[in-house]
Structures are given as structure tokens and as C-alpha cells.
Design a protein around this motif. Structure first.
Motif, PDB file in Angstrom:
ATOM      1  N   UNK A   1      71.536 -71.510  90.508  1.00 29.11           N
ATOM      2  CA  UNK A   1      72.502 -71.904  91.536  1.00 29.11           C
ATOM      3  C   UNK A   1      71.841 -71.854  92.910  1.00 29.11           C
ATOM      4  N   UNK A   2      71.096 -70.771  93.138  1.00 28.17           N
ATOM      5  CA  UNK A   2      70.484 -70.630  94.456  1.00 28.17           C
ATOM      6  C   UNK A   2      69.414 -71.706  94.688  1.00 28.17           C
ATOM      7  N   UNK A   3      68.635 -71.994  93.640  1.00 25.03           N
ATOM      8  CA  UNK A   3      67.605 -73.028  93.769  1.00 25.03           C
ATOM      9  C   UNK A   3      68.251 -74.369  94.101  1.00 25.03           C
ATOM     10  N   UNK A   4      69.393 -74.627  93.478  1.00 21.90           N
ATOM     11  CA  UNK A   4      70.081 -75.883  93.748  1.00 21.90           C
ATOM     12  C   UNK A   4      70.468 -75.970  95.225  1.00 21.90           C
ATOM     13  N   UNK A   5      70.946 -74.858  95.775  1.00 19.69           N
ATOM     14  CA  UNK A   5      71.326 -74.843  97.191  1.00 19.69           C
ATOM     15  C   UNK A   5      70.103 -75.063  98.073  1.00 19.69           C
TER      16      UNK A   5
END
Lengths: 268, 636
Positions: free
Chosen positions: B416-420
């Protein structure tokens, strides 16, 4: 866990025990470590004779690893210093023949190097001592005799009475080793003795490469119930052709063994 | 009055006894290890530390802070004036009237102390502490009456023998409690030890609004690693133990105590006092360690603490959540002491309970606590196409992945964080297989050798690359990278900024780098991770971020700096000391009490602990996951 102060140098059995320690190798990282079986051998030795136990290693003696054994609570160890490509057997045999301990504990097989599992047997041959392989526990010493518990597959145990001195390789079934403590390990002394190592000529010709996994035959368990599955997982393989000879005379029994060896082509 | 001749003598004797007792007490502290402290600067800073920093903590309980100001202030003032008026005999009606006012103030304060002690909450210690309000009243009343003649209110000859005897008894009792008791271990000891503790505090950075939460490194070359005996503590740590007022605020917030595990921070500090002075805990009159009887602990400055004074289980129950330290009005450092003693158990005794030894062995052999192949650290990101620092050498942001890389639940947070990061076009890279465990768990389990080894190797890796800041989703790694690695960097280096991902995402949102929709769903509450909140003071960013999504938080009663631990810190899930309840269950009860359907967290350990609570229960999601759900993706 460190041996309690009151046990220090206390050797209730009065016997001399040596644990051979080797450089282990972590299966995931390949990093040098305290070998699992050797650590169990040290644990057995500590429980038997406390800090009277002697640790013995032949090789370059990776300091971190040596200290991780010492951190189990031993004030010192003996290092027979030689290059790693030297054969451990001659120096160990020479040292042990000179020191004459009552009991030598080893792992079943080293985690790095040749790892043939032959060392205890070759040592036994050289010293002329019996070898008990894969022991799980050692009982009390009574009149120079000791009862050891040998680990057999599937949790079975066999009690054997052995006369000292002997060599025993320690199975993974033995009590798990205590935690190694950094402080005492760091402070312990390593008595390094220079040796004129014999170069292992055979081994220098070898090449090491990572092991390949052998393909495994898929085992289809047809068991319907949990009990069946349990049985399938724990039962002895139903090998055919075995024979149990209990009441026959020793000659007959020996003949049967000889016949089998000839049949299998071990003896021609 | 008859007392006129006797009074100066009594005051002198009491003061002399105080001095003798104080010198003896100081010698007990000085038995500890040397620690350099700026004595003069400390003493000069002490009044401010007391009036501002300490009072700031006491003020959380308004009743008690007002009471203490009146009683304590009244007493200090009274004592100074008593010396002038009654000892030196300064003949001034002004001073006498001031003394009357001071004793009156103290009396009023003492009345409130008395009222509080009528039905004291269980966290307060009883015993001698029940006597204290009466002693305060007697002291204040007696000296009020004794001062009346000096103020010219009543004639000096007033009163008969009876009054004189009563006053004499009052003076002896009052001075005995207030001065003799102060030097000789009575409840008033707190005033004397407390003042010096504030002056010579081991973490002076905590005063003046600062923060100091990183553990101090062990000198691995020392003869004894960690603290074995009370004498093994630094002298100012021993002083700190002596400052305890046994108010039990620590006990009231301790998650391990509430869970029925054998830890009570107050009792632990009192046991340390028993240890430094020698004796038994039979006079302790507060709550025990749950499940353990009081009276069996015995110790001395040169006796090993874990052999008779404190059971190792007590030390291993701590989650290092720092709630006790945060609440302590005397600013005592419980966690430092606990970790110091754990260090001895692990580094000298090799006695880390349950999975501790295995975890440490894994950390040594594989650089991660579960013994996974170090080469598989990046497997989670096989489809993420992340840039490696070893390839790019330089990036604006270094994303510290942490051991969450090996855990499937944590991997969802990482993704999720990588996507952000990708959506916001952040220039970032990861260390990949070069990253190692931050050392947090090893350090809290007392193995500073392994921590230092991991830290040094990580630092070596970090120094190879150029980056402006580090971002991580793991508050434990965040804390260690931010506060504990500095000690191992070469002088002048290591001046990178470290961000927790909630702070970083909040910045991205503020900079309009992310387009977000409103959150669609039920009520939400937020659980503050200890290592983000209390350890690093980050309470606002996660809340701002959630507010940005249109979420109105249903706050738990214990949130912010009072947040209750999930039970996952300090290696507690590894040492796993049994209690009556699970800390995570209690925290989930807190969540349920708000009526929230979702609890937002910012820590993978918290996620694991809270999701370990049996259903039905509110959902648990990391803030990164919630933000990704609300992300408006532009279609090209």
C-alpha cells in the motif's frame, strides 16, 4: 543458561569428558555458527561434568563461533590450531591419545567442510575405542560403566551399557543446547596450540558447490482418518524380507549376517 | 513560653539528624556506577525543572497538583521561616506573620491530602503514606500556634503546662516526620531525593520540552554487561529510584499489570530501593506484582537482583511501552532500569525466556528474527519493480522496508505504501537484501551485542549511499534509526531525517501530491503506537491524515500520550510471560468501547497483535492501507 556457581568445577562423576566442536553453517544464510549437534554434545557434557568439560577444536578456530560455544558457560577451551584445509583427524587423535579422556562427545556430522560423519568412527579406530552413534542422553557413571540412550528413528530409544572410555556422537534428539551468553563467551580463554597439520591432500582436490535438491517421489497418503494419517507418518516402513533371529545360536546368527552381506555384494 | 528555650534545640537536633541521614542516603547512591553529571548546572536548573517540567506532569491530576503546591510550597516556606524565626530568633513581626501564612497554606493543603487519603485509590501505597497527611496537619498546626506569640497575636505567656506539652509533642512528631523522616527513608524522603534526582537526572534532555527515549549503549568491554546488583546501576539511577512517591500512576497505566502479568512498575522501583538500601520488601504497602506475595523479596547493594529481589519474569513482562515513564511525576526511568537488568540476564546469564534465545540466534545468523534466508528479503516486492540503492546509489528517499518484508500481513502494508509513493512520484529506493533487522528486538531483549552488530552493519550500508531522508512503516525501526543509531555513527555523520510513513504521507497530501476521496465507511478510531507516540511525540500526523479523508475519529479514552500498548513491544510476544488476560484483548476492548468499526494503526506489530484478537471485532488496518482505498487514480 550459565551453570550455577555452586556447580562450578564440580565433577560428581570424576570423569574426564571432551566435546569436539566444529564450525557450523546456518542452512539459510550459510553463515558460520555454533553447530546444532555439537552444541548438544556440549550441553550433554556440561550436564555430566559441569565446567570440567573440555572443548576441543582442530582448525583455524573462527573466533565468533568458538566464543559462542564458550558462552554456554565454559571458562576455557583448547584449540589445535591448523589451517582449515588440514585434516582434523591426526591432530585430534594424537591429542586425545595423549590426554586420555574417559569420554569424547561429537556431533553426528559436521555442518560445513567434508561433513562425512566419519570422524567419530575414524577416531574410534585410531584410539581403539568403541563408538556409540546418535546418543540422546547419558546416565550415571557406575564403576566405569555408563548407560547411554541411543536415539533410533521415530522417537525410539535403545539403552546401552558401555564401559569407559568411548566415543559418542550426539543426535539432534538430545536436549537442546542452552543459550550462549555473550559476556562469558567473550571473557573465556582460548588455549591455542600450534600443530603441524597434515594437509588433507584428497580434500584440496575437491570443488565445493551448492547442493541440489533431489527430486522426491510424491507420497500419496490414502488415509481417510486422522488416525490413519498418523499411522502413515509414524509407522515403520514395512520392508519385506527382514528376519528376526532371537533363539538361534550365535553361529547361526553370524552365518545369516554373512549370507546377507554376500547376497548384497558387500563381501565377495 | 516554656518552649522558647527548647524549640531552637529541637529544630537544631532535627536538622542535624536530617543532615546525617542525608549524608548516609547520598553514600547509598554513590555506591552506584560513576556517571558524569554537571552538578552546578543541574542544581541551578533544578527549580525550573521542578516548577515547570515536573509540575506539567503533576498537573494532569488538577486536584493533586493544587494540593501539592499548597502543601509542598507551604512546607518549604514554613521551614525556611522556622529556621529564621525560631532557630535564629530573628525578631520580626513581618516574618512571624509570613510564617503564620505559610503554615496556614500548608495546613489547607494538608487537609486536601487528608481528604484524598480517606478512601485512597488502589494505586496509592498505604502504610507510612497513610500517616503522612496527619503528620502534615500536626506540623502545620503546631508551628502555627507556636508562632502566634512571635506575631504578637497572643502574649508570650499564654497557655499553661498542658498546652506546652501538647505543642511539644506536636513539634517532636512534626519535625520527626518532616526532617528526620526525610533523611531516614520516611515518606518525606521524596522531597530530598526528588529534588536532587531532578538536578542530576540521567536524561537532562527531557526537561524544557525535550525528549530522550533512546536506550544508552552497553560498553561491551566491561567486566559485567548490564546490571547484576543494585550497585551496578549508575549512581543517579539509584537516586532516581529513591525519588519515588509511590503514587502508583505507573501502576495504573501499565499494560502488563492490567493483564495480570507479574509486573508492577511501582513495586519494581520500590524493590530497587530495597536493593540499594538493603533489607526486605515487608514494609511495602502497595499493590503487589500480580500473583506474587509481598514480603519474600530480599536484597542488598551487592546481591544479585534476580536472585531473591526481583523475579526475572517481572523484568520480561515489560513491553517497554513507556507509559509508566510518561506518567511518572518524578520522571523516573523505569524502562532503562528494566532493560539494564535484562541485559545482564541475556548477555551474562544467557537466560532469555521462551523464544528469546532462538530469536537472538536467528538475528545473529540471518539478520532477521525468524531465520529466513537473508537473500529472500525482497521476495515480497518481486512484482513491485523497486529501485535498489545498490543500483541507483542516490535517491531522495530511502524506504526502510523492515522485517515486515517477511510477513504476509505486513507485506500488504508495504505494498500500500509503495503504491502511494509511486502515485506521488516520489524519488525513492530500497536497500533490498542489504537491509538487516534494525536491532530493536535484540536490544529490548537485552542483547546489546547483537544490536550493536546489526546497527554497525546497517550504518555501514547506509553510509555507502546518498539520500535525504529515510521513511519506514515500522515505528520500531523508525525509533532505532532516529534515536539509537546516532551513538554508532562516526562523529558528525548520520544527520539524516527519519520519517514515519504516516508523517510522510501527510506531507504528500499537504503538498497535493496525492488526490484523495473521502473515506466511505463506519466509525473509525486510531491506536497510537508506543514507539511513534510516546517515544517520538508523533500524535498529530496520523490524525491530520485521517481527518483529510473526512474521518472524524472516535477517540479511545486512552489515546495520544496515554495510549495503551498493544502488547507487541519490547520482545514481549517472544518472551511471552503468562498473565490472566492478553494485553491485545484489553486494547481491543478499548476500541470496541468507542463503537468504531475500524481501528487505524500505524505499526505492523500493532496490526499483528490487534488482528490476533478473536472475531467478532472491529477491522484493523494500517493508515497506508486506508489511504490507498481512498486514492483517486488518474486514468491516462
Amino acid at each position: 543458561m550459565q551453570p550455577e556457581a555452586r556447580n562450578e568445577n564440580l565433577n560428581p562423576t570424576g570423569i574426564k569428558v571432551v566435546s569436539l566442536i566444529s564450525i557450523g553453517q546456518h542452512p539459510q544464510s550459510g553463515r558460520a555458527r555454533r553447530a546444532e549437534q555439537d552444541a548438544r554434545a556440549v550441553e550433554l557434557g556440561l550436564n555430566l561434568v559441569g565446567t570440567g568439560l573440555e572443548l576441543l577444536h582442530a582448525g583455524e578456530g573462527d573466533e565468533t563461533v568458538m566464543r559462542s560455544y564458550l558462552g554456554m558457560g565454559l571458562p576455557k577451551m583448547t584449540l589445535l590450531k591448523q589451517r582449515d584445509h588440514c585434516d582434523a583427524l591426526p591432530v585430534l587423535a594424537e591429542y586425545l591419545a595423549r590426554k586420555v579422556p574417559d569420554l569424547v562427545l561429537t556431533g553426528v556430522r559436521a555442518e560445513s567442510g567434508e561433513a562425512s560423519g566419519m570422524l567419530p568412527f575414524l577416531l574410534g579406530e585410531k584410539l581403539g575405542w568403541p563408538v556409540i552413534n546418535r546418543i540422546a542422553a547419558i546416565g550415571e557413571v557406575v564403576d566405569g560403566e555408563v548407560e547411554v540412550l541411543q536415539a533410533l528413528p521415530r522417537g525410539q530409544r535403545r539403552a546401552i551399557k558401555v564401559r569407559l572410555p568411548f566415543i559418542a556422537s550426539v543426535d539432534m534428539a538430545a536436549e537442546a543446547p542452552r543459550q550462549s551468553a555473550y559476556g562469558p563467551g567473550r571473557r573465556a580463554a582460548i588455549d591455542a596450540n600450534a600443530t603441524d597439520g597434515v594437509v588433507d591432500a584428497v580434500r584440496t582436490g575437491w570443488q565445493e558447490s551448492p547442493a541440489r535438491k533431489k527430486p522426491k517421489r510424491l507420497k500419496v497418503v490414502k488415509a481417510k482418518t486422522a488416525a490413519d494419517r498418523f499411522k502413515a507418518a509414524t509407522a515403520k516402513p514395512q520392508g519385506g524380507g527382514g528376519k528376526v533371529m532371537k533363539n538361534e545360536s550365535a553361529t547361526e546368527q553370524a552365518q545369516a549376517v554373512l549370507d546377507m552381506l554376500v547376497e548384497e555384494g558387500v563381501i565377495r | 513560653m516554656i518552649l522558647d528555650g527548647l524549640l531552637p534545640v529541637l529544630i537544631s537536633v532535627a536538622l542535624a539528624l536530617l543532615v546525617i541521614g542525608a549524608v548516609r542516603r547520598v553514600s547509598l547512591w554513590r555506591a552506584g556506577q560513576p556517571e558524569s553529571v554537571n552538578i552546578v548546572a543541574g542544581l541551578l536548573a533544578m527549580p525550573r525543572r521542578y516548577l515547570v517540567d515536573l509540575h506539567h506532569v503533576v498537573e494532569r491530576d488538577k486536584y493533586m497538583s493544587n494540593t501539592h503546591v499548597a502543601t509542598g510550597g507551604g512546607f518549604v516556606l514554613s521551614m525556611a521561616l522556622i529556621v529564621l524565626v525560631h532557630l535564629f530568633g530573628v525578631d520580626s513581626q513581618w516574618l512571624a506573620w509570613a510564617l503564620l501564612a505559610a503554615t496556614a497554606l500548608m495546613f489547607v493543603g494538608a487537609v486536601f491530602v487528608y481528604k484524598r487519603r480517606q478512601s485512597p485509590p488502589s494505586r496509592l501505597s498505604k502504610g507510612p503514606w497513610m500517616r503522612l497527611p496527619k503528620s502534615l496537619l500536626v506540623f502545620a498546626a503546631t508551628f502555627f500556634v507556636v508562632t502566634l506569640p512571635a506575631a504578637g497575636v497572643i502574649p508570650a505567656e499564654a497557655g499553661g503546662w498542658l498546652l506546652a506539652v501538647i505543642l511539644l509533642a506536636g513539634i517532636v512528631y512534626g519535625l520527626g516526620e518532616m526532617l528526620f523522616g526525610m533523611g531516614w527513608g520516611g515518606p518525606m524522603k521524596h522531597a530530598f531525593a526528588g529534588a536532587l534526582h531532578l538536578a542530576f537526572h540521567r536524561r537532562a534532555e527531557r526537561f524544557g520540552g525535550g525528549r530522550s527515549t533512546g536506550l544508552k549503549p552497553v560498553d561491551l568491554g566491561a567486566d559485567i554487561l548490564g546490571v547484576d546488583k543494585p550497585r551496578g546501576f549508575k549512581w543517579n539511577q539509584l537516586l532516581g529510584f529513591d525519588a519515588c512517591v509511590q503514587c502508583g500512576r505507573c501502576e495504573a497505566v501499565c499494560p502488563a499489570f492490567a493483564a495480570g502479568q507479574p509486573l508492577n512498575p511501582k513495586k519494581l522501583i520500590q524493590d530497587m530501593v530495597v536493593g540499594l538500601a538493603g533489607g526486605t520488601d515487608s514494609r511495602y504497602a502497595g499493590s503487589p506484582y500480580p500473583g506474587k506475595d509481598v514480603g519474600n523479596a530480599r536484597g542488598g547493594p551487592d546481591q544479585v537482583i534476580t536472585e531473591g529481589l526481583v523475579n526475572p519474569e517481572t523484568l520480561w513482562s515489560c513491553t517497554t511501552c513507556r507509559a509508566c515513564v510518561e506518567e511518572c511525576p518524578m520522571m523516573i526511568e523505569h524502562v532503562d532500569a528494566i532493560v539494564d537488568m535484562r541485559r545482564f540476564l541475556t548477555l551474562e546469564k544467557g537466560n532469555t525466556p521462551n523464544k528469546g534465545a532462538e530469536t537472538l540466534d536467528n538475528l545473529i545468523a540471518t539478520d532477521n528474527p525468524n531465520g529466513f534466508a537473508p537473500g529472500s528479503r525482497m521476495n515480497w516486492a518481486a512484482d513491485q519493480n523497486l529501485r535498489l540503492m545498490s543500483d541507483v546509489k542516490e535517491a531522495d528517499v530511502l524506504f526502510w522496508v523492515s522485517d515486515g518484508a517477511f510477513d504476509m500481513r505486513s507485506q500488504r502494508i508495504l505494498r500500500a505504501f509503495v503504491k502511494l509513493l509511486k502515485t506521488a512520484n516520489v524519488d525513492f529506493a530500497v536497500l533490498g537484501d542489504e537491509e538487516r533487522d534494525s536491532g530493536d528486538v535484540a536490544r529490548r531483549l537485552g542483547d546489546d551485542a547483537t544490536f550493536q552488530s546489526l546497527a554497525k552493519r546497517n550504518i555501514e550500508t547506509l553510509r555507502k549511499y546518498k539520500f535525504n531522508r529515510i521513511v519506514t512503516t515500522d515505528p520500531h525501526a523508525f525509533h532505532v534509526l532516529k534515536n539509537e543509531y546516532k551513538d554508532f555513527y562516526p562523529q558528525g555523520e548520520g544527520n539524516y531525517e527519519v520519517y514515519h510513513h504516516t508523517t510522510f504521507i501527510n506531507e504528500l497530501v499537504k503538498a497535493s501530491a496525492l488526490r484523495l476521496d473521502l473515506y466511505k465507511g463506519g466509525a473509525v478510531t486510531y491506536h497510537d503506537p508506543c514507539y511513534l507516540g510516546r517515544y517520538n511525540g508523533e500524535y498529530d500526523s496520523p490524525r491530520e491524515l485521517l481527518a483529510e479523508l473526512g474521518i472524524e475519529l472516535a477517540e479511545m479514552e486512552r489515546s495520544g500520550f496515554r495510549s495503551r500498548c498493544c502488547g507487541g513491544g519490547g520482545g514481549a510476544p517472544i518472551t511471552d510471560i503468562p498473565g490472566e488476560r492478553r494485553i491485545a484483548d484489553m486494547r481491543m476492548e478499548d476500541v470496541k468501547a468507542t463503537g468504531a468499526e475500524l481501528v487505524a494503526v500505524g505499526c505492523q506489530q500493532c496490526t499483528a497483535m490487534l488482528e490476533g484478537v478473536v472475531e467478532p471485532r472491529p477491522e484493523v488496518k494500517d493508515i497506508a492501507e486506508i489511504v490507498v482505498e481512498c486514492l483517486v487514480e488518474e486514468v491516462h
